[in-house]
Design an enzyme around this catalytic site. Sequence first.
Site, short mmCIF file in Angstrom:
data_model
loop_
_atom_site.label_atom_id
_atom_site.label_comp_id
_atom_site.label_asym_id
_atom_site.label_seq_id
_atom_site.Cartn_x
_atom_site.Cartn_y
_atom_site.Cartn_z
N CYS A 391 7.08 -12.12 -0.96
CA CYS A 391 6.32 -11.12 -0.21
C CYS A 391 4.91 -11.67 -0.02
CB CYS A 391 6.32 -9.77 -0.90
SG CYS A 391 5.41 -9.71 -2.46
N HIS A 555 -0.38 -2.43 -3.39
CA HIS A 555 -1.14 -3.43 -4.14
C HIS A 555 -1.93 -4.28 -3.16
CE1 HIS A 555 2.94 -4.93 -3.35
NE2 HIS A 555 2.36 -6.09 -3.11
#
Length: 637
Positions: A391, A555
């Site tokens: 990611c 995040h």
Amino acid sequence: MVLPNIGAFIAWGLITALFIEVGWITLIGDKIFGYEGGYGFVEDLGAWGSGADQPGIVGPMITYLLPILIGFTGGRMMYDGDVRGGVVGAIATTGAITGTDVPMFLGAMIMGPLGGWSMKKIDALWDGKIKPGFEMLVNNFSAGIWGMILAIFGFLVAGPFVKAFSNVAEDVVDFLVDNSLLPLTSIFVEPAKILFLNNAINHGVFTPLGTTEAVEDGKSILFLIEANPGPGLGLLLAFAVFGTGIARASAPGAMLIQFVGGIHEIYFPFVLMKPKLILAVIAGGMTGVLTNVIFDSGLRAPAAPGSIIAVWLQVPADSFIGVTLSVVSSATVTFLVAAFLLRMDRDSDEGDLAAAAASMESMKGKKSSVAGSLGATSTPSGRISSIVFACDAGMGSSAMGASVLRKKIHGAGFPEVTVVNKAISNLTDTYDLVVTHQDLTTRAKQKTGSAIHVSVDNFMNSPRYDEIVELVEKANGAGGSVPATADSDDPGVGVLLDPESIVLDVPVEDRAAAITRAGHLLLNAGAVDAAYVDAMHDREASVSTFMGNGLAIPHGTNEAKSSVRRTAISFVRYTDAVDWKNKPVKFVVGIAALGDDHLKLLGRIAEVFLDDAQVARLEAARTPEEILQVLGAVQPV
């Protein structure tokens, strides 16, 4: 922008083919049944261009409906799928439409994306800074005011500019026609198609010009310059006969998709694999145009998609032979030239069709629904020993996905298979299989071209995980039952998640406010600097952190790790679901990480959210201590 709206193009094309003055209904009535009277509602439906008092359906659809749909789609795409971008794009496109009297396809392709992109940038200026309760007011008025400004700009600038461009293009086409040079357009059109300018050329240039010509003459050759399926058919046929390896095996199926399905991009990777073949499709394209010039043939409306079925549906009776011969002749010439070129390098490297397909997707900017399968194999060629989840930052989404799949892989009896997570920027081409969110697959392929790539839409409970387990079983042989074991290095749930960072029963708010709340909990815990909260919003703008099963884990970006002071996690539970890009989220877990010591806790969270009973315990918890008990009760993955 065009492909999602092909249904509207087909509807308009069918209405045009049936109901205009020279349409099929009039033709059948006059020529077959000898009826030369009025046709009532038929004349009303296709009245555009006939001097009737009302406009019918044909004109308003091409003038307003189709450009606005394109503008809406382009705006929404530029705003990451958000409807607000589509609405502003449609408003901006309407300004361009009303600023001129030519079909505004090209204007829609400009104003739609401009509206969505600019609205996204404007919203970012006050993202997270609006007081609760005022979000709807600010969002609606900002979209309305900016849409008004863009509509005025479209009316005064974009519309007249596109009309001036169309006039120049019309003069160029008239010059080519008057001097019998129209076939030379294929020298530019065919390479442009391979570079994904086909829709811009066809619907931005040829469709407006062809529509004007069709209104006057009942048909236009311009509708077939780009849409002719003959060159693609001839090229794929040459590969089916004279190709080698995967390209030869893939060509017959690709022919059906291209010629009948009308999806021309299926043959683009074949040209990218052997660029010299562009000469073959240029020669075929020129032959098709020349044939239509000789027979004075054309279509009543655009053939969208470029299928032989769509082409025949739009053919006037007096052009059927010429149009059919143009398809056959262009396919024949392309086949002969491509066959000669393929025979010349028969002994050389066959080319990498899969790599060419990946290159095509990279140019297109999104995954292709058809070409992505070219060169793919259902079973890996060797053992799968290493799997990586990738990611943007490598600290949250991929960590939880890796935990879920690791449990499945090891539970199936393959403990030797490693399942790790990394940021895409840190990937190396050393892994056997790469799992990414569907929006990041293209980037991952550039880093790990030799790996098997699997795209998922969420990392928690994707059905693709079971497919990966089957792939491992096929590649590595049958496994056995291997129980999961606890990890002695478990840092403990209480170390990373403080009770003060747990907030329960928060009234519902929007996604941006939820991210800010989770980030401020980390900030208040002394785990991050204020800049990290902004980075959490940046990360969300890139790829959604929705995990599935009502969970999101916002995040920061990989570049924001310098703003992290210590590893920590925050936990927020909402009374009602937050709209997370059209996905319901009741639990928001904010993440800040320096190293890898948070990964085991993320594994625990992933395991909890795969268990409905554990999720029910989280929903019923009344104190932070109860939340910690639920998360701490799960064995490490």
